[in-house]
Write an enzyme that holds these catalytic residues in place. Structure first.
Site, PDB file in Angstrom:
ATOM      1  N   ASP A  23       0.915  -1.309  -0.092  1.00 55.17           N
ATOM      2  CA  ASP A  23      -0.007   0.445   0.524  1.00 55.17           C
ATOM      3  C   ASP A  23       0.704   1.063   0.194  1.00 55.17           C
ATOM      4  OD1 ASP A  23      -2.442   1.768   0.399  1.00 55.17           O
ATOM      5  OD2 ASP A  23      -1.785   1.703   2.388  1.00 55.17           O
ATOM      6  N   ASP A  76      -2.068  -0.396   5.603  1.00 51.70           N
ATOM      7  CA  ASP A  76      -2.006  -0.509   7.132  1.00 51.70           C
ATOM      8  C   ASP A  76      -3.491  -0.283   7.661  1.00 51.70           C
ATOM      9  OD1 ASP A  76      -2.077   2.003   5.526  1.00 51.70           O
ATOM     10  OD2 ASP A  76      -1.657   3.653   7.484  1.00 51.70           O
ATOM     11  N   ASP A 115      -6.967  -2.142   3.307  1.00 54.22           N
ATOM     12  CA  ASP A 115      -6.387  -3.279   2.924  1.00 54.22           C
ATOM     13  C   ASP A 115      -6.003  -4.507   3.327  1.00 54.22           C
ATOM     14  OD1 ASP A 115      -4.301  -1.863   1.552  1.00 54.22           O
ATOM     15  OD2 ASP A 115      -3.780  -0.666   3.791  1.00 54.22           O
TER      16      ASP A 115
END
Length: 605
Positions: free
Chosen positions: A267, A571, A575
């Site tokens: 990410d 985080d 995700d």
């Protein structure tokens, strides 16, 4: 059993049972301890109180007791645990980056943009919302429950051990059958050659049983009983070593899977970057700087009078402020752009609170999305005129309103075509780097002009341009080096983010992820491809922007179908599904959401 020999037949059975118990309990105790640490990590964050209207009066209740139909009061800094619809909004701005990956703050109102999802954080403004979903029915809850569906896949080491065990079993069985056949043939051949009478059936049966036991012994010897225990103890030791490096391993097998990873899908917001907007470049008083070290050099080079105007303009023309966050750390609360600017003057050694306490604000014009600027007028006893106007906002719009600028000598000069072209080039350069550009300006106002001003329209004209700053969510320290190390180890790093394509490209280039020949595309474009085209595209894919949680899982699945061992780092709530599906998932322990940590196998503390 020979009465003269000790009875030791039980030793082998007990030893095997002890080995099995050691393997089972080592796994179970390790997982239990890590899960307990993980629960402690989240318990404190989850146990908090919120303000709401219930039964016609304002109450403060535990977040777990909020019910559908309650009217929740929203204030800057609140982390929303429920879904709802805005009833009243006074410039409410929410950060949904942890839930959607969108790094820009979103304005909320009671009409068009009224829906608020759990996992959002209130950055600015105040108001109230009607709670429409709580617990497992909320956006956050649904994602969390999806994470808890157990779909344990075999790890690469388990697959290799299974193949090894299967090969040993086949070889052992073949050897046992061959030996059984050989011994039976040998037994009857020897009987025939001995010339003795054929023994009775009971004796032959007894001899055959002994031969079968010998064959079975080969199979037993071939099975490596100690291998599972050796592997389990090695992994358990690895988890304790990793904990010393601040890595909480929640799933024991993740240790060995991590070492087999061939591709990493990361990410961007909060993982590769800090999820904290920062002034990374600027040109003020026609002197350029990069990052905070360059800013300090800039401060020493420019005239004190220019630096004071810049610092005062940022400090006073802002609604952001510094406060303690839920972890007790000092952080700026308010618009991410304003927080970045306040962080900039703080790094120069200035105190915004002291400046605000000393100054007397005459008029404030809050940020207007129509004018894309924010202005304030302060009393200026030491200035040329009794009042001074400070303006900041979108660089193209503010510079269009400027008639003068401050040059490198600190002198006010007229904004001619050459100067305007120079500022346009600066803005264009910053925009190419995907920086958000903010122009800072001011002008002095006379008493007679001040009296003619109204409270609606700021007098943003005939401004003096102080300069332009470029704001960006910067990379975390060590990211570039880590990506380089991955490349040396033959591991491909891909960025999958909810942010826009231009920003994602720029960050990926800075991190060394987007290379020549690499593919960068958006989630909707990738989703529209056929399965075969997706499989082909994913081989060259290095950046996927504007991606939804579904897009992330599709990428992970396509890579796994190609035989890749996929690690996912993230985080945010968005995700979660990809972290769960990956061969090994890493979440951020400090900035990560509970959903991300629940879905991951390893939590980076």
């Amino acid at each position: 059993h020979d009465p003269n020999e000790p009875r030791v037949g039980w030793v082998e059975g007990v030893a095997i049972l002890a080995a099995v118990a050691a393997v089972v309990f080592t796994n179970a105790i390790n997982d239990y301890q890590k899960e307990r640490q993980f629960r402690k990590l989240n318990a404190k964050k989850e146990d908090r109180c919120v303000k709401l209207l219930r039964d016609g009066r304002e109450q403060e209740v535990n977040v777990k007791e909020v019910q559908v139909g309650d009217v929740l009061l929203m204030e800057p800094g609140d982390l929303l645990a429920v879904d709802g619809i805005i009833l009243k909004s006074h410039n409410i701005t929410c950060d949904e980056s942890s839930a959607t990956g969108e790094s820009d703050a979103l304005k909320k109102d009671a009409n068009e943009h009224c829906y608020v999802i759990s996992g959002s954080k209130v950055l600015d403004g105040s108001g109230s919302m009607l709670v429409t979903a709580v617990g497992t029915n909320s956006f956050f809850g649904k994602t969390m429950m999806a994470m808890r569906e157990d779909t344990p896949d075999e790890t690469p080491l388990q697959i290799k051990l299974d193949h090894l065990a299967e090969a040993i079993a086949k070889l052992g069985m073949a050897a046992a059958v061959a030996m059984l056949f050989t011994l039976v043939v040998k037994y009857f051949v020897q009987l025939a050659l001995s010339g003795e009478d054929m023994p009775d059936g009971g004796e032959i049966f007894s001899d055959m049983v002994k031969i079968v036991i010998q064959a079975i012994t080969i199979v037993v010897v071939a099975v490596p009983e100690g291998l599972p225990m050796a592997v389990t103890l090695a992994l358990a030791y690895a988890t304790t070593q990793m904990l010393k490096d601040n890595n909480l391993v929640r799933v024991l097998s993740a240790c060995e899977t991590m070492g087999n990873a061939t591709t990493v899908c990361s990410d961007k917001t909060g993982t590769l970057t800090q999820n904290k907007m920062t002034v990374v470049e600027g040109t003020l008083s026609l002197k350029s700087f990069s990052f905070m070290d360059g800013a300090k050099t800039w401060r020493s080079e420019v005239k004190d009078s220019v630096a004071e105007v810049v610092i005062e303009g940022i400090a006073l023309n802002s609604s952001a402020f510094e406060d303690k966050d839920e972890k007790g750390n000092l952080a700026f609360v308010g618009s991410k752009t304003e927080s970045a600017l306040l962080g900039f003057i703080k790094s120069l050694g200035a105190s915004y609170s002291t400046l605000r306490a000393d100054a007397k604000l005459a008029k404030v014009y809050p940020f207007s999305s129509a004018k894309k600027s924010m202005s304030c007028i302060v009393e200026s006893p030491q200035g040329k005129e009794p009042y001074r106007l400070y303006v900041k906002g979108a660089s193209e719009i503010v510079i269009r309103s400027c008639t003068h600028y401050i040059d490198s000598e600190g002198e006010v000069k007229a904004m001619d075509d050459a100067a305007r072209t120079r500022f346009d080039q600066i803005i264009s350069t910053y925009a190419d780097k995907a920086l958000r550009t903010i122009a800072l300006s001011y002008r002095d106002i006379s008493s007679s002009e001040f009296k003619k001003l109204n409270d609606e329209d700021p007098p943003n004209e005939k401004l003096v341009c102080l300069g332009v700053v470029g704001i960006q969510d910067p990379l975390r320290p060590g990211v570039v080096e880590s990506v380089r190390d991955f490349a040396k180890a033959g591991v491909t790093v891909r960025m999958i983010t909810g942010d826009n394509l231009q920003t994602a490209r720029a960050i990926a280039k800075n991190a060394g992820i987007l290379l020549k020949g690499g593919l960068a595309m958006t989630g909707p474009e990738f989703r529209a491809l056929s399965k075969a085209d997706q499989t082909e595209a994913v081989k060259r894919l290095q950046v996927l922007a504007r991606s939804s949680p579904t897009d992330k899982t599709i990428v992970v699945r396509r890579l796994q179908e190609l035989g890749e061992i996929v690690a996912v780092t993230g985080d945010g709530t968005n995700d979660g599904p990809a972290l769960k599906m990956a061969d090994v998932g890493f979440s951020m322990g400090i900035t990560g959401t509970e959903v991300a940590k629940e879905a991951s196998a390893i939590v980076l503390m």
